[in-house]
Design a protein around this motif. Structure first.
Motif, PDB file in Angstrom:
ATOM      1  N   THR A 146       0.596   2.877  35.336  1.00  0.00           N
ATOM      2  CA  THR A 146       0.774   4.282  35.712  1.00  0.00           C
ATOM      3  C   THR A 146       0.471   5.203  34.538  1.00  0.00           C
ATOM      4  N   ILE A 147       1.062   4.894  33.394  1.00  0.00           N
ATOM      5  CA  ILE A 147       0.873   5.753  32.217  1.00  0.00           C
ATOM      6  C   ILE A 147      -0.562   5.681  31.717  1.00  0.00           C
ATOM      7  N   TYR A 148      -1.177   4.503  31.781  1.00  0.00           N
ATOM      8  CA  TYR A 148      -2.578   4.407  31.372  1.00  0.00           C
ATOM      9  C   TYR A 148      -3.441   5.361  32.203  1.00  0.00           C
ATOM     10  N   ASN A 149      -3.134   5.484  33.481  1.00  0.00           N
ATOM     11  CA  ASN A 149      -3.896   6.396  34.330  1.00  0.00           C
ATOM     12  C   ASN A 149      -3.525   7.848  34.084  1.00  0.00           C
ATOM     13  N   VAL A 150      -2.258   8.108  33.742  1.00  0.00           N
ATOM     14  CA  VAL A 150      -1.868   9.475  33.374  1.00  0.00           C
ATOM     15  C   VAL A 150      -2.654   9.921  32.151  1.00  0.00           C
ATOM     16  N   PHE A 151      -2.872   9.022  31.209  1.00  0.00           N
ATOM     17  CA  PHE A 151      -3.671   9.352  30.024  1.00  0.00           C
ATOM     18  C   PHE A 151      -5.068   9.831  30.399  1.00  0.00           C
ATOM     19  N   ARG A 152      -5.572   9.373  31.548  1.00  0.00           N
ATOM     20  CA  ARG A 152      -6.937   9.699  31.957  1.00  0.00           C
ATOM     21  C   ARG A 152      -7.043  11.054  32.660  1.00  0.00           C
ATOM     22  N   ILE A 153      -5.903  11.661  33.009  1.00  0.00           N
ATOM     23  CA  ILE A 153      -5.963  12.960  33.684  1.00  0.00           C
ATOM     24  C   ILE A 153      -6.582  14.027  32.787  1.00  0.00           C
ATOM     25  N   PRO A 154      -6.093  14.240  31.559  1.00  0.00           N
ATOM     26  CA  PRO A 154      -6.757  15.226  30.697  1.00  0.00           C
ATOM     27  C   PRO A 154      -8.194  14.849  30.374  1.00  0.00           C
ATOM     28  N   LEU A 155      -8.446  13.544  30.260  1.00  0.00           N
ATOM     29  CA  LEU A 155      -9.810  13.081  29.980  1.00  0.00           C
ATOM     30  C   LEU A 155     -10.757  13.512  31.081  1.00  0.00           C
ATOM     31  N   VAL A 215     -14.084  16.135  31.222  1.00  0.00           N
ATOM     32  CA  VAL A 215     -15.397  15.820  31.794  1.00  0.00           C
ATOM     33  C   VAL A 215     -15.796  16.857  32.840  1.00  0.00           C
ATOM     34  N   LEU A 216     -14.852  17.235  33.691  1.00  0.00           N
ATOM     35  CA  LEU A 216     -15.140  18.248  34.708  1.00  0.00           C
ATOM     36  C   LEU A 216     -15.504  19.577  34.062  1.00  0.00           C
ATOM     37  N   ALA A 217     -14.801  19.938  32.994  1.00  0.00           N
ATOM     38  CA  ALA A 217     -15.100  21.188  32.304  1.00  0.00           C
ATOM     39  C   ALA A 217     -16.515  21.179  31.739  1.00  0.00           C
ATOM     40  N   VAL A 218     -16.928  20.019  31.215  1.00  0.00           N
ATOM     41  CA  VAL A 218     -18.283  19.908  30.665  1.00  0.00           C
ATOM     42  C   VAL A 218     -19.320  20.000  31.781  1.00  0.00           C
ATOM     43  N   LEU A 219     -19.049  19.350  32.906  1.00  0.00           N
ATOM     44  CA  LEU A 219     -20.003  19.371  34.016  1.00  0.00           C
ATOM     45  C   LEU A 219     -20.138  20.762  34.632  1.00  0.00           C
ATOM     46  N   LEU A 220     -19.048  21.519  34.653  1.00  0.00           N
ATOM     47  CA  LEU A 220     -19.050  22.812  35.332  1.00  0.00           C
ATOM     48  C   LEU A 220     -19.434  23.967  34.413  1.00  0.00           C
ATOM     49  N   ASN A 221     -19.569  23.700  33.117  1.00  0.00           N
ATOM     50  CA  ASN A 221     -19.947  24.751  32.169  1.00  0.00           C
ATOM     51  C   ASN A 221     -21.163  24.307  31.375  1.00  0.00           C
ATOM     52  N   HIS A 222     -22.006  25.238  31.074  1.00  0.00           N
ATOM     53  CA  HIS A 222     -23.223  24.946  30.319  1.00  0.00           C
ATOM     54  C   HIS A 222     -23.040  25.439  28.884  1.00  0.00           C
ATOM     55  N   MET A 223     -22.625  24.518  28.015  1.00  0.00           N
ATOM     56  CA  MET A 223     -22.407  24.854  26.619  1.00  0.00           C
ATOM     57  C   MET A 223     -23.659  24.576  25.797  1.00  0.00           C
ATOM     58  N   GLU A 224     -23.845  25.384  24.759  1.00  0.00           N
ATOM     59  CA  GLU A 224     -24.878  25.072  23.781  1.00  0.00           C
ATOM     60  C   GLU A 224     -24.512  23.765  23.078  1.00  0.00           C
ATOM     61  N   VAL A 225     -25.528  23.056  22.603  1.00  0.00           N
ATOM     62  CA  VAL A 225     -25.291  21.751  21.984  1.00  0.00           C
ATOM     63  C   VAL A 225     -24.377  21.889  20.769  1.00  0.00           C
ATOM     64  N   TRP A 226     -24.622  22.897  19.929  1.00  0.00           N
ATOM     65  CA  TRP A 226     -23.803  23.038  18.734  1.00  0.00           C
ATOM     66  C   TRP A 226     -22.354  23.346  19.092  1.00  0.00           C
ATOM     67  N   PHE A 277     -21.095  14.228  41.099  1.00  0.00           N
ATOM     68  CA  PHE A 277     -20.427  13.723  39.899  1.00  0.00           C
ATOM     69  C   PHE A 277     -19.028  14.313  39.765  1.00  0.00           C
ATOM     70  N   VAL A 278     -18.897  15.587  40.069  1.00  0.00           N
ATOM     71  CA  VAL A 278     -17.582  16.222  40.029  1.00  0.00           C
ATOM     72  C   VAL A 278     -16.630  15.528  41.003  1.00  0.00           C
ATOM     73  N   GLY A 279     -17.141  15.164  42.186  1.00  0.00           N
ATOM     74  CA  GLY A 279     -16.323  14.462  43.156  1.00  0.00           C
ATOM     75  C   GLY A 279     -15.798  13.143  42.617  1.00  0.00           C
ATOM     76  N   GLY A 280     -16.648  12.411  41.903  1.00  0.00           N
ATOM     77  CA  GLY A 280     -16.226  11.128  41.342  1.00  0.00           C
ATOM     78  C   GLY A 280     -15.165  11.286  40.269  1.00  0.00           C
ATOM     79  N   PHE A 281     -15.409  12.181  39.321  1.00  0.00           N
ATOM     80  CA  PHE A 281     -14.438  12.381  38.250  1.00  0.00           C
ATOM     81  C   PHE A 281     -13.163  13.028  38.778  1.00  0.00           C
TER      82      PHE A 281
END
Length: 495
Positions: A411-420, A424-435, A107-111
């Motif tokens: 181009t800009i529409y895709n630039v908007f997706r970089i932080p997005l 997602v990668l940060a969420v996948l790579l870290n295990h946060m509590e639900v709250w 999944f990390v590879g895809g994102f």
């Protein structure tokens, strides 16, 4: 995407059909079926009001209807292909025997591919043509579907990378083509808002239908290994085969019915095109683009965090787990209602104002799970958030169509997706509590609200001098020709 639970949709639909005599009692027997019933009724009423055209400012000509219908059919088919894959990506990898860690890396590879490659393919779409890259979306996704038949980790990784790039094209090139073609034909701006509303209303229907179709296809035949390792067929591979069929249909539709349009190739010097560094200069020269991009990344980032965390946050009322298929249906109904509500609100209010309302309600809704554990309260909050998601897509599509320059739109529409994608990668790579996850959702939505307020204020500042200049010119014309002041105001309105 909210597709991890629609795999369970069909059993609940069959349960309803086999209990038709007791349907009224069943629908109100627990909070989930009650919510589904209320969502259906409310969405139905809102949609009737939206499609009635009451208060519409502009009548839609026949040629626009043909244009709109031609685009929407292809778009719905393309989105159906995307939705068909969602429920079974994880399930297929798991059935091949890969560990949770290996699947997470896939999944990390895809994102990651979407984050890194998306910007470059967006720039190429502006230069080489948005139609061609909508066709490329179909081809890349078909190739991605083909890799799902292989029980080979690196073949699947290639498929994830192809799918990540294809997703970037789906969420940039299609919108870019629509906006450019709509403006080139001289259609009214309100008609574009109506098209965006229909896009995401139909997208929710496609999500529900795709879940039912994918479930039926996956159950039709067991996953079977061929005589040529590592290839398999049947089982969880079947929804991807269906997706490929829809992609072929979409490719044919794009090829036969769409014209080509460009971004940066339309500038005076056709021997050059705006590179990524120049695109950054375009973005930094207009604060509205940066504010719009921040709002997009923060809202959609919170949406992905919600996708990963809504399931564990739903409390069970008994020994059985919650009916996730029914909950998913409620989400899609709420999203449909939000899209239709935008169609109504956009007749009297600006999309910036509508987004400020949506961001406010969304921030409050996703703060609820931090403080409450009640099933009814949490489900209500989630449905409010989904309604805000339904409002967001057409409203933000309209805002982006006005703020982002045509030359570098994809181009800009895709630039908007970089932080997005980074979120997602940060969420996948870290295990946060639900709250904690919902705490960050609330923070991100609050910041997105601030960005939209600043963007709205900036638009007002830019509009004020134009309005003053227009009134001044009208006054001069009135003095010279003796035209009544009422006529001058009417002319200004028409302009």
């Amino acid at each position: 995407r909210l597709c991890s639970a629609d795999v369970l949709l069909v059993p609940h639909m069959l349960h309803l059909l086999t209990n038709l005599p007791n349907l009224p009692t069943l629908l109100f027997s627990n909070v989930y079926y009650s919510a589904a019933t209320l969502c259906f009724v409310i969405t139905f009423l809102i949609t009737l009001r939206a499609r009635a055209g009451t208060g519409s400012r502009t009548a839609s000509p026949a040629d626009f209807k043909r244009f709109q219908r031609g685009f929407l059919i292809v778009y719905y088919v393309s989105m159906t292909a995307d939705w068909l894959q969602g429920p079974y990506v994880y399930a297929l990898y798991s059935s091949y025997g890969f560990s949770k860690h290996d699947i997470a890396v896939l999944f990390v590879g895809g994102f990651g591919a979407s984050m890194i490659m998306g910007t470059f393919v967006g720039a190429m779409a502006d230069r080489m043509g948005r139609k061609r890259f909508c066709q490329l979306y179909c081809l890349l996704y078909i190739a991605s579907c083909a890799t799902k038949h292989a029980k080979d980790y690196w073949t699947l990784m290639v498929g994830r990378v192809l799918g990540g790039v294809a997703t970037s094209l789906l969420f940039s090139s299609f919108d870019s083509w629509l906006v450019c073609e709509h403006n080139a034909r001289g259609y009214d701006g309100q008609m574009l808002s109506d098209t965006f509303s229909l896009m995401y209303f139909g997208n929710s229907i496609a999500a529900i239908g795709s879940g039912m179709l994918a479930e039926t296809a996956a159950d039709a035949m067991a996953l079977t290994e061929t005589s040529v390792p590592p290839w398999h067929f049947g089982g969880y591979c079947t929804p991807f085969d269906l997706s490929a069929m829809f992609l072929v249909i979409a490719f044919i539709g794009i090829t036969l019915s769409w014209g080509e349009n460009y971004g940066a190739q339309n500038v005076a010097d056709k021997q050059s095109w705006l590179g990524l560094s120049q695109t950054v200069n375009v973005m930094t020269s207009d604060p509205r683009i940066l504010l719009c991009g921040a709002a997009v990344s923060l809202f959609e980032g919170s949406m992905y965090i919600f996708v990963f965390n809504w399931t564990p946050s739903m409390p069970s009322t008994s020994s059985k787990p919650p009916p996730f298929g029914v909950i998913f249906t409620c989400f899609m109904l709420a999203c449909m209602g939000g899209s239709s509500l935008f169609a109504i609100l956009s007749r009297k209010h600006s999309p910036e104002f509508i987004l400020k309302l949506a961001f406010s309600f969304a921030a409050v809704a996703l703060s609820i799970p931090i403080f409450f554990k009640s099933t009814t309260v949490i489900l209500t909050a989630f449905l409010v958030f989904e309604g805000c998601v339904g409002i967001y897509w057409p409203a933000m599509g309209t805002v982006k169509s006005r703020v982002v320059p045509e030359d570098v739109r994809a181009t800009i529409y895709n630039v908007f997706r970089i932080p997005l994608n980074a979120v997602v990668l940060a969420v996948l790579l870290n295990h946060m509590e639900v709250w904690m996850a919902f705490f960050w959702c609330t923070v991100m939505l609050t910041v997105s609200l601030v960005c939209m307020i600043l963007l709205s204020n900036r638009n007002s500042e830019l509009a004020a001098p134009k309005a003053s200049s227009t009134h001044l010119e009208d006054g001069k014309v009135a003095l010279m020709s003796g035209v009544a002041s009422d006529d001058g105001r009417e002319n200004t309105k028409d302009f």
